[in-house]
Write an enzyme that holds these catalytic residues in place. Sequence first.
Site, PDB file in Angstrom:
ATOM      1  CG  HIS A  47      -1.610  -0.989   0.541  1.00 45.77           C
ATOM      2  ND1 HIS A  47      -3.212  -0.768   0.294  1.00 45.77           N
ATOM      3  CD2 HIS A  47      -1.804  -1.734   1.433  1.00 45.77           C
ATOM      4  CE1 HIS A  47      -4.049  -1.873   0.585  1.00 45.77           C
ATOM      5  NE2 HIS A  47      -3.555  -3.020   0.755  1.00 45.77           N
ATOM      6  CD  GLU A 152      -4.580  -9.426   3.223  1.00 50.18           C
ATOM      7  OE1 GLU A 152      -4.824  -8.698   4.054  1.00 50.18           O
ATOM      8  OE2 GLU A 152      -3.750  -9.605   2.671  1.00 50.18           O
ATOM      9  CG  ASP A 178      -7.541  -6.474   2.169  1.00 48.07           C
ATOM     10  OD1 ASP A 178      -8.310  -5.830   1.697  1.00 48.07           O
ATOM     11  OD2 ASP A 178      -6.661  -6.247   1.992  1.00 48.07           O
TER      12      ASP A 178
HETATM   13  C1  3PY Z   1      -5.597  -5.369   5.762  1.00 45.69           C
HETATM   14  O1  3PY Z   1      -6.270  -5.513   7.390  1.00 45.69           O
HETATM   15  O2  3PY Z   1      -6.381  -6.314   5.204  1.00 45.69           O
HETATM   16  C2  3PY Z   1      -4.102  -5.321   5.940  1.00 45.69           C
HETATM   17  O3  3PY Z   1      -3.120  -5.679   4.935  1.00 45.69           O
HETATM   18  C3  3PY Z   1      -3.489  -4.591   7.514  1.00 45.69           C
HETATM   19  O4  3PY Z   1      -2.623  -3.853   6.782  1.00 45.69           O
HETATM   20 MG    MG Z   2      -4.859  -6.616   3.079  1.00 45.72          MG
END
Ligand code: 3PY
Ligand code: MG
Length: 255
Positions: A47, A152, A178
């Site tokens: 990111h 995630e 995510d």
């Molecule tokens: C998320 O919470 O999706 C992450 O990638 C944390 O940085």
């Molecule tokens: Mg993430």
Amino acid sequence: MRKPNTLKKRLKSGGGCIGTWSIIPSATAANVMAVAGLDFVIIDMEHGPASFETAEDMVRAIEGESRTPLIRVSNNDRFMILRALETGAHGIVVPNIETAEQAQDAVSAIKYAPFGSRGMSPFTRASGYNAVGQKDRIKNENEEIMVVLMVEGKEGIKNIDAIANVLGIDVIFIGPYDLSQALGIPDQVNAPAVVKEIEDVTKKINNKGIASGTLAQNIDDIKKWQKSGVQFITYLVDCAILHQACSSIISQFKR
Ligand code: 3PY
Ligand code: MG
């Protein structure tokens, strides 16, 4: 030769650690966080805007304070993982792992043979610039580098047992943002459904003898996650910490 990875050792013996994500592409900012005492800083190349050149300087700035520099790559790509490793980062964070096969691909990209097929050069920072024939270099890299895989999404959660069975993983990190999106409640990282999912998955990860990780929004979250067995905690992100500190000053200042 790479020094023993004390963070990896601590996690293996059941200890906890606290770090943050680094979006600000600056060796100085990274150094401040390391001097302040965070156990680790994850340079976020998924990111954040850091280039490899900046990331390598950030690695130096964190390592110089005997803290652990990790790099999150943008995706499970062996060539990006290799370049991140060659900066001398002490570990790699790979986002959005959904299957055991993807987990195995990530481990293979991070480890040299016989555990993987990491591309080989003894001339990079990771190898001390000219470690040709250096005794135990390969064994040392394989042992000390940390493998942090992120789960995630729904598919990763469904396959968590199979993912955790892959050899060579040090931490499985559950990304709450995510995950909240995957559960249909984007950004609501403290919603009961998200918290329950993280708690359930944490138990499964810990039962496999692997450390689990997640992101804390505040001090109460840190305590909550520690109670749930989370060993590897990231507290927010560097720019959010800076933003909070400045906002707090401004909110108390009468112009
Ligand atoms: C998320 O919470 O999706 C992450 O990638 C944390 O940085
Ligand atoms: Mg993430």
